[in-house]
Design a protein around this motif. Structure first.
Motif, mmCIF file in Angstrom:
data_model
loop_
_atom_site.group_PDB
_atom_site.id
_atom_site.type_symbol
_atom_site.label_atom_id
_atom_site.label_comp_id
_atom_site.label_asym_id
_atom_site.label_seq_id
_atom_site.Cartn_x
_atom_site.Cartn_y
_atom_site.Cartn_z
ATOM 1 N N THR A 217 1.728 12.007 -1.218
ATOM 2 C CA THR A 217 0.821 12.832 -0.412
ATOM 3 C C THR A 217 -0.629 12.705 -0.854
ATOM 4 N N ASP A 218 -0.878 12.214 -2.065
ATOM 5 C CA ASP A 218 -2.248 12.074 -2.572
ATOM 6 C C ASP A 218 -2.826 10.683 -2.348
ATOM 7 N N GLY A 219 -2.063 9.788 -1.748
ATOM 8 C CA GLY A 219 -2.565 8.446 -1.466
ATOM 9 C C GLY A 219 -2.805 7.605 -2.700
ATOM 10 N N GLU A 220 -1.955 7.748 -3.722
ATOM 11 C CA GLU A 220 -2.112 6.951 -4.934
ATOM 12 C C GLU A 220 -1.729 5.496 -4.715
ATOM 13 N N THR A 221 -0.876 5.240 -3.748
ATOM 14 C CA THR A 221 -0.428 3.874 -3.468
ATOM 15 C C THR A 221 -0.808 3.496 -2.032
ATOM 16 N N ASP A 222 -0.611 2.242 -1.699
ATOM 17 C CA ASP A 222 -0.835 1.790 -0.321
ATOM 18 C C ASP A 222 0.500 1.591 0.387
ATOM 19 N N ALA A 223 1.451 2.481 0.095
ATOM 20 C CA ALA A 223 2.800 2.334 0.647
ATOM 21 C C ALA A 223 2.803 2.301 2.172
ATOM 22 N N ASP A 224 1.977 3.145 2.802
ATOM 23 C CA ASP A 224 1.912 3.141 4.267
ATOM 24 C C ASP A 224 1.508 1.762 4.790
ATOM 25 N N ASP A 225 0.513 1.141 4.158
ATOM 26 C CA ASP A 225 0.063 -0.180 4.581
ATOM 27 C C ASP A 225 1.156 -1.238 4.383
ATOM 28 N N ARG A 226 1.902 -1.085 3.298
ATOM 29 C CA ARG A 226 2.961 -2.064 3.040
ATOM 30 C C ARG A 226 4.074 -1.953 4.084
ATOM 31 N N VAL A 227 4.379 -0.714 4.513
ATOM 32 C CA VAL A 227 5.363 -0.540 5.580
ATOM 33 C C VAL A 227 4.874 -1.213 6.853
ATOM 34 N N ALA A 228 3.619 -0.965 7.219
ATOM 35 C CA ALA A 228 3.058 -1.550 8.434
ATOM 36 C C ALA A 228 3.074 -3.074 8.373
ATOM 37 N N ALA A 229 2.743 -3.628 7.211
ATOM 38 C CA ALA A 229 2.730 -5.088 7.073
ATOM 39 C C ALA A 229 4.121 -5.672 7.258
ATOM 40 N N LEU A 230 5.125 -5.002 6.694
ATOM 41 C CA LEU A 230 6.490 -5.493 6.832
ATOM 42 C C LEU A 230 7.016 -5.338 8.249
ATOM 43 N N GLN A 231 6.457 -4.393 9.002
ATOM 44 C CA GLN A 231 6.842 -4.228 10.400
ATOM 45 C C GLN A 231 6.095 -5.193 11.312
ATOM 46 N N GLY A 232 5.156 -5.981 10.737
ATOM 47 C CA GLY A 232 4.426 -6.966 11.514
ATOM 48 C C GLY A 232 3.180 -6.438 12.155
ATOM 49 N N LEU A 233 2.680 -5.288 11.700
ATOM 50 C CA LEU A 233 1.466 -4.711 12.262
ATOM 51 C C LEU A 233 0.317 -4.969 11.315
ATOM 52 N N VAL A 234 -0.651 -5.766 11.760
ATOM 53 C CA VAL A 234 -1.818 -6.079 10.952
ATOM 54 C C VAL A 234 -3.047 -5.637 11.702
ATOM 55 N N LEU A 235 -3.799 -4.704 11.140
ATOM 56 C CA LEU A 235 -4.989 -4.186 11.806
ATOM 57 C C LEU A 235 -6.194 -5.033 11.421
ATOM 58 N N GLU A 236 -6.829 -5.640 12.414
ATOM 59 C CA GLU A 236 -7.995 -6.466 12.173
ATOM 60 C C GLU A 236 -9.227 -5.735 12.692
ATOM 61 N N VAL A 237 -10.193 -5.498 11.817
ATOM 62 C CA VAL A 237 -11.384 -4.743 12.182
ATOM 63 C C VAL A 237 -12.617 -5.601 12.007
ATOM 64 N N ASP A 238 -13.435 -5.718 13.083
ATOM 65 C CA ASP A 238 -14.713 -6.400 13.013
ATOM 66 C C ASP A 238 -15.754 -5.358 12.618
ATOM 67 N N GLU A 239 -16.130 -5.333 11.334
ATOM 68 C CA GLU A 239 -17.014 -4.283 10.841
ATOM 69 C C GLU A 239 -18.374 -4.311 11.524
ATOM 70 N N GLU A 240 -18.855 -5.496 11.919
ATOM 71 C CA GLU A 240 -20.161 -5.578 12.557
ATOM 72 C C GLU A 240 -20.169 -4.850 13.895
#
Length: 290
Positions: A217-240
């Motif tokens: 709950t404190d966001g110590e890990t990137d577990a949510d991102d790892r789940v998304a990556a394994l599900q094939g969801l990659v968020l691409e952001v153009d910062e500009e």
């Protein structure tokens, strides 16, 4: 002209000015009382900066901690700050030296896991395992035990003993059901999931990352991102594109096969949802044991 011991060394960061030492923990302020007021202000200012920078700029944090240690090496708090900052900055030999000094000064075991991890980082997994055994034999609290087991698993992998690493992490999870802090339990499951992914067990890895995410709950890990990556969801952001006129700036990189799969019920998805809502009491079911 500053008195001897107060002048900065070459390449040492400047002493922060106008800092309020009341922001330091009470135990740190208590140790600083053994110094002269002028020296306490300098040492305390560097310690304060080291603590503030360790997450964002560990190398600069290490430089500030070293400046404090150089002026007050007999204080355990300066050795602790230097060890932790050096560890964060990847200066493992320095960190190991400082943690050893702390152990001689205080006789505690709280830095044994960090010491073992330094030995591992320096290419000495056998020495890391020896320190882990010392720590486990003292019957540490749950959080310390988790950190020791994670280092042990990493050392086993370094020695080519990956099945044993998986076994000991799985056993620790099963033996610690409902015990310890949520953060420690999340780190334990995250470590297990990471190792599962390394060995190609991606389905089980996704489930255990989800279990870690539900506890973290404190966001110590990137577990949510790892789940998304394994599900094939990659968020691409153009910062500009985030500056100026609003533009579509992110898109999900999902294959056609993934889209088709997402449209029909999935036992796997149901398992992941169950994991996220029931992690405190039930662990992910595994189709096959490692």
């Amino acid at each position: 002209m500053p008195r001897p011991g107060l002048a900065p060394k070459e390449n040492e960061p400047e002493t922060p000015q106008d800092v309020d030492l009341r922001e330091l923990p009470r135990a740190v302020r208590a140790e600083l009382r053994g110094l002269t007021p002028e020296l306490a202000q300098i040492v305390g200012a560097h310690l304060l900066m080291a603590g503030q920078l360790i997450e964002t700029d560990p190398k600069l944090a290490y430089a500030h901690a070293e400046a404090a240690r150089r002026r007050a090496a007999r204080l355990s708090i300066t050795r602790e700050a230097t060890g932790e900052a050096a560890y964060a900055a990847g200066e493992y030999q320095v960190a190991l030296h400082e943690f050893r000094a702390l152990r001689r000064m205080n006789g505690g075991i709280e830095f044994l896991a960090a010491m073992a991890d330094c030995e591992r980082a320096l290419g000495r997994p056998e020495k890391a395992l020896k320190l882990v055994r010392e720590g486990i034999e003292t019957q540490p609290d749950f959080n310390q035990r988790v950190e020791l087991r994670l280092v042990e698993a990493g050392s086993r992998v370094d020695l080519g003993q990956t099945p044993e690493a998986l076994r000991l992490l799985k056993h620790e999870i099963e033996a610690s059901s409902g015990r310890g802090s949520r953060g420690a339990r999340a780190r334990l499951r995250y470590g297990y999931a990471d190792l599962l992914e390394q060995t190609g067990e991606t389905v089980q890895a996704e489930r255990w990352f989800a279990a870690a995410a539900a506890l973290d709950t404190d966001g110590e890990t990137d577990a949510d991102d790892r789940v998304a990556a394994l599900q094939g969801l990659v968020l691409e952001v153009d910062e500009e594109s985030l500056v100026g006129e609003p533009e579509p700036s992110a898109e999900a990189d999902v294959s056609e096969a993934d889209e088709a799969e997402a449209e029909k019920p999935s036992d796997e998805a149901e398992t992941s949802e169950t994991t996220e809502t029931e992690t405190d009491t039930d662990e992910p079911e595994e189709d096959s044991q490692p």
